[in-house]
Design a protein around this motif. Structure first.
Motif, mmCIF file in Angstrom:
data_model
loop_
_atom_site.group_PDB
_atom_site.id
_atom_site.type_symbol
_atom_site.label_atom_id
_atom_site.label_comp_id
_atom_site.label_asym_id
_atom_site.label_seq_id
_atom_site.Cartn_x
_atom_site.Cartn_y
_atom_site.Cartn_z
ATOM 1 N N THR A 6 -6.785 -5.655 -2.092
ATOM 2 C CA THR A 6 -5.495 -5.471 -2.769
ATOM 3 C C THR A 6 -4.823 -4.528 -2.013
ATOM 4 O O THR A 6 -3.492 -4.603 -2.226
ATOM 5 C CB THR A 6 -5.947 -5.049 -4.096
ATOM 6 N N LEU A 10 -1.007 -5.474 -1.239
ATOM 7 C CA LEU A 10 0.304 -4.455 -1.651
ATOM 8 C C LEU A 10 1.095 -4.141 -0.247
ATOM 9 O O LEU A 10 2.256 -4.248 -0.500
ATOM 10 C CB LEU A 10 -0.292 -3.397 -2.220
ATOM 11 N N LEU A 55 6.038 -1.168 -6.286
ATOM 12 C CA LEU A 55 4.934 -1.308 -5.554
ATOM 13 C C LEU A 55 4.158 -0.237 -5.064
ATOM 14 O O LEU A 55 2.907 -0.020 -5.073
ATOM 15 C CB LEU A 55 5.139 -2.346 -4.375
ATOM 16 N N ARG A 59 0.366 1.190 -6.062
ATOM 17 C CA ARG A 59 -0.734 1.572 -5.135
ATOM 18 C C ARG A 59 -1.120 2.997 -5.519
ATOM 19 O O ARG A 59 -2.511 3.164 -5.084
ATOM 20 C CB ARG A 59 0.069 1.412 -3.583
#
Length: 92
Positions: A6, A10, A55, A59
């Motif tokens: 992931t 990202l 984003l 994160r």
């Protein structure tokens, strides 16, 4: 082999948004003599900047376990393909 997590997904999404931002900023410059059109492209670039911020926030919000989780393969492959687009190839 690259771990398709992931976190990497990202990162690829952020790269894609930055590329789009650069593209829109390039269009704003190309249309600098047409104020309304230039402003439209600059607004699009500002949207991409907000996407990057979102984003990056995501994160930082996700737990290490979620960030290290495997990314869905089809989404990951789409992100890889989208990251291969170069703004300079389109604007020149």
């Amino acid at each position: 082999m690259i771990s398709e997590t992931t976190t990497l997904l990202l990162e690829l999404a952020i790269i894609g948004e930055a590329s789009s931002r650069d593209f829109y900023e390039g269009l704003a410059k190309k249309f600098c003599r047409e104020k309304n059109i230039s402003a439209f492209w600059q607004n699009m670039a500002e949207d991409e900047k907000r996407h990057i911020e979102t984003l990056e926030g995501l994160r930082h919000y996700l737990s290490p376990d979620k960030l290290s989780a495997p990314a869905e393969q089809d989404i990951f492959q789409t992100a890889i393909e989208n990251s291969k687009i170069h703004t300079s190839d389109v604007l020149n």
